[in-house]
Write a protein that holds these residues in place. Structure first.
Motif, PDB file in Angstrom:
ATOM      1  N   GLN A 102       0.838  -1.200   0.000  1.00  0.00           N
ATOM      2  CA  GLN A 102       0.000   0.000   0.000  1.00  0.00           C
ATOM      3  C   GLN A 102       0.876   1.255   0.000  1.00  0.00           C
ATOM      4  O   GLN A 102       0.600   2.212  -0.731  1.00  0.00           O
ATOM      5  N   GLU A 103       1.938   1.247   0.775  1.00  0.00           N
ATOM      6  CA  GLU A 103       2.860   2.385   0.818  1.00  0.00           C
ATOM      7  C   GLU A 103       3.553   2.570  -0.539  1.00  0.00           C
ATOM      8  O   GLU A 103       3.684   3.696  -1.029  1.00  0.00           O
ATOM      9  N   ASN A 104       3.963   1.462  -1.147  1.00  0.00           N
ATOM     10  CA  ASN A 104       4.612   1.536  -2.466  1.00  0.00           C
ATOM     11  C   ASN A 104       3.654   2.085  -3.519  1.00  0.00           C
ATOM     12  O   ASN A 104       4.053   2.877  -4.379  1.00  0.00           O
ATOM     13  N   ILE A 105       2.409   1.678  -3.445  1.00  0.00           N
ATOM     14  CA  ILE A 105       1.412   2.179  -4.400  1.00  0.00           C
ATOM     15  C   ILE A 105       1.206   3.679  -4.195  1.00  0.00           C
ATOM     16  O   ILE A 105       1.136   4.441  -5.157  1.00  0.00           O
ATOM     17  N   ALA A 106       1.132   4.096  -2.950  1.00  0.00           N
ATOM     18  CA  ALA A 106       0.957   5.527  -2.660  1.00  0.00           C
ATOM     19  C   ALA A 106       2.153   6.322  -3.175  1.00  0.00           C
ATOM     20  O   ALA A 106       1.991   7.403  -3.775  1.00  0.00           O
ATOM     21  N   GLU A 107       3.356   5.809  -2.969  1.00  0.00           N
ATOM     22  CA  GLU A 107       4.558   6.485  -3.462  1.00  0.00           C
ATOM     23  C   GLU A 107       4.557   6.555  -4.988  1.00  0.00           C
ATOM     24  O   GLU A 107       4.920   7.587  -5.574  1.00  0.00           O
ATOM     25  N   ALA A 108       4.162   5.457  -5.636  1.00  0.00           N
ATOM     26  CA  ALA A 108       4.116   5.438  -7.103  1.00  0.00           C
ATOM     27  C   ALA A 108       3.074   6.424  -7.613  1.00  0.00           C
ATOM     28  O   ALA A 108       3.301   7.126  -8.619  1.00  0.00           O
ATOM     29  N   ALA A 109       1.931   6.504  -6.929  1.00  0.00           N
ATOM     30  CA  ALA A 109       0.888   7.456  -7.332  1.00  0.00           C
ATOM     31  C   ALA A 109       1.390   8.888  -7.181  1.00  0.00           C
ATOM     32  O   ALA A 109       1.156   9.736  -8.061  1.00  0.00           O
ATOM     33  N   ASP A 110       2.091   9.168  -6.085  1.00  0.00           N
ATOM     34  CA  ASP A 110       2.659  10.513  -5.888  1.00  0.00           C
ATOM     35  C   ASP A 110       3.677  10.835  -6.979  1.00  0.00           C
ATOM     36  O   ASP A 110       3.691  11.948  -7.524  1.00  0.00           O
ATOM     37  N   ALA A 111       4.526   9.883  -7.292  1.00  0.00           N
ATOM     38  CA  ALA A 111       5.537  10.099  -8.335  1.00  0.00           C
ATOM     39  C   ALA A 111       4.856  10.334  -9.686  1.00  0.00           C
ATOM     40  O   ALA A 111       5.264  11.224 -10.450  1.00  0.00           O
ATOM     41  N   ALA A 112       3.819   9.565  -9.990  1.00  0.00           N
ATOM     42  CA  ALA A 112       3.095   9.749 -11.258  1.00  0.00           C
ATOM     43  C   ALA A 112       2.425  11.119 -11.289  1.00  0.00           C
ATOM     44  O   ALA A 112       2.430  11.803 -12.329  1.00  0.00           O
ATOM     45  N   ARG A 113       1.854  11.524 -10.163  1.00  0.00           N
ATOM     46  CA  ARG A 113       1.225  12.847 -10.076  1.00  0.00           C
ATOM     47  C   ARG A 113       2.259  13.947 -10.311  1.00  0.00           C
ATOM     48  O   ARG A 113       2.021  14.889 -11.066  1.00  0.00           O
ATOM     49  N   ASP A 114       3.442  13.818  -9.694  1.00  0.00           N
ATOM     50  CA  ASP A 114       4.509  14.806  -9.883  1.00  0.00           C
ATOM     51  C   ASP A 114       4.955  14.859 -11.341  1.00  0.00           C
ATOM     52  O   ASP A 114       5.132  15.952 -11.906  1.00  0.00           O
ATOM     53  N   THR A 116       3.220  14.018 -13.943  1.00  0.00           N
ATOM     54  CA  THR A 116       2.124  14.587 -14.737  1.00  0.00           C
ATOM     55  C   THR A 116       2.108  16.106 -14.600  1.00  0.00           C
ATOM     56  O   THR A 116       1.954  16.829 -15.596  1.00  0.00           O
ATOM     57  N   GLU A 117       2.293  16.593 -13.381  1.00  0.00           N
ATOM     58  CA  GLU A 117       2.310  18.041 -13.159  1.00  0.00           C
ATOM     59  C   GLU A 117       3.486  18.688 -13.889  1.00  0.00           C
ATOM     60  O   GLU A 117       3.335  19.739 -14.529  1.00  0.00           O
ATOM     61  N   ARG A 118       4.664  18.071 -13.826  1.00  0.00           N
ATOM     62  CA  ARG A 118       5.831  18.621 -14.524  1.00  0.00           C
ATOM     63  C   ARG A 118       5.628  18.596 -16.033  1.00  0.00           C
ATOM     64  O   ARG A 118       5.985  19.542 -16.738  1.00  0.00           O
ATOM     65  N   ALA A 119       5.023  17.507 -16.511  1.00  0.00           N
ATOM     66  CA  ALA A 119       4.762  17.423 -17.950  1.00  0.00           C
ATOM     67  C   ALA A 119       3.771  18.499 -18.363  1.00  0.00           C
ATOM     68  O   ALA A 119       3.922  19.124 -19.434  1.00  0.00           O
ATOM     69  N   ALA A 120       2.770  18.761 -17.539  1.00  0.00           N
ATOM     70  CA  ALA A 120       1.790  19.800 -17.836  1.00  0.00           C
ATOM     71  C   ALA A 120       2.467  21.168 -17.844  1.00  0.00           C
ATOM     72  O   ALA A 120       2.201  21.998 -18.729  1.00  0.00           O
ATOM     73  N   GLU A 121       3.369  21.412 -16.898  1.00  0.00           N
ATOM     74  CA  GLU A 121       4.094  22.684 -16.857  1.00  0.00           C
ATOM     75  C   GLU A 121       4.961  22.859 -18.102  1.00  0.00           C
ATOM     76  O   GLU A 121       4.991  23.930 -18.717  1.00  0.00           O
ATOM     77  N   HIS A 122       5.664  21.802 -18.471  1.00  0.00           N
ATOM     78  CA  HIS A 122       6.508  21.867 -19.676  1.00  0.00           C
ATOM     79  C   HIS A 122       5.659  22.090 -20.918  1.00  0.00           C
ATOM     80  O   HIS A 122       6.050  22.844 -21.828  1.00  0.00           O
ATOM     81  N   THR A 123       4.518  21.430 -20.938  1.00  0.00           N
ATOM     82  CA  THR A 123       3.627  21.599 -22.087  1.00  0.00           C
ATOM     83  C   THR A 123       3.133  23.037 -22.161  1.00  0.00           C
ATOM     84  O   THR A 123       3.121  23.645 -23.242  1.00  0.00           O
TER      85      THR A 123
END
Length: 141
Positions: A102-114, A116-123
């Protein structure tokens, strides 16, 4: 297992000794040159002795059976405790692993969110840059 084998051998020996004693006593009585009254008296005495031997053997067998039942009960209790301990340990390990997953999934979700946000900023930056260049080109033309 060895105790069980000794008990079985002891019971077999006891049974054999008892049967041999009864057969020997009967043979001695039947082949002894005695009168009817003496023979009946001897049979009565020997039957009484055989009854005592049988009572003793029955008590011994009863004691052995009680000891075996106690031993089996104790071993069953020990096995139950070991199984319970193993079950508790496995349950705890499974809960810990589930928490780790569960902790690993939460960390992976946070990393994916980060990401996605960086990709949106670059876009957005790329779009802004393209718009700026387009404006500059239009102004130059």
């Amino acid at each position: 297992m060895s105790n069980e084998m000794n008990t079985t051998n002891g019971n077999s020996y006891l049974k054999g000794a008892l049967i041999g004693a009864v057969i020997g006593a009967a043979a001695a009585l039947l082949f002894a040159p005695k009168s009817g009254r003496e023979l009946r008296q001897d049979i009565k005495v020997k039957a009484s002795e055989a009854g005592e031997v049988i009572k003793t053997a029955a008590n011994t067998i009863s004691d052995t059976a009680c000891d075996c039942a106690h031993t089996v009960g104790h071993q069953a209790s020990q096995i139950k405790e070991k199984v319970q301990s193993m079950t508790d340990s496995l349950r705890s390990r499974a809960a810990n692993k589930a928490a780790d997953v569960q902790e690993n999934i939460a960390e992976a979700a946070d990393a994916a969110r980060d990401l996605t946000e960086r990709a949106a900023e670059h876009t957005e930056q790329a779009i802004d840059a393209v718009e700026e260049k387009s404006k500059n080109l239009l102004e130059q033309s």
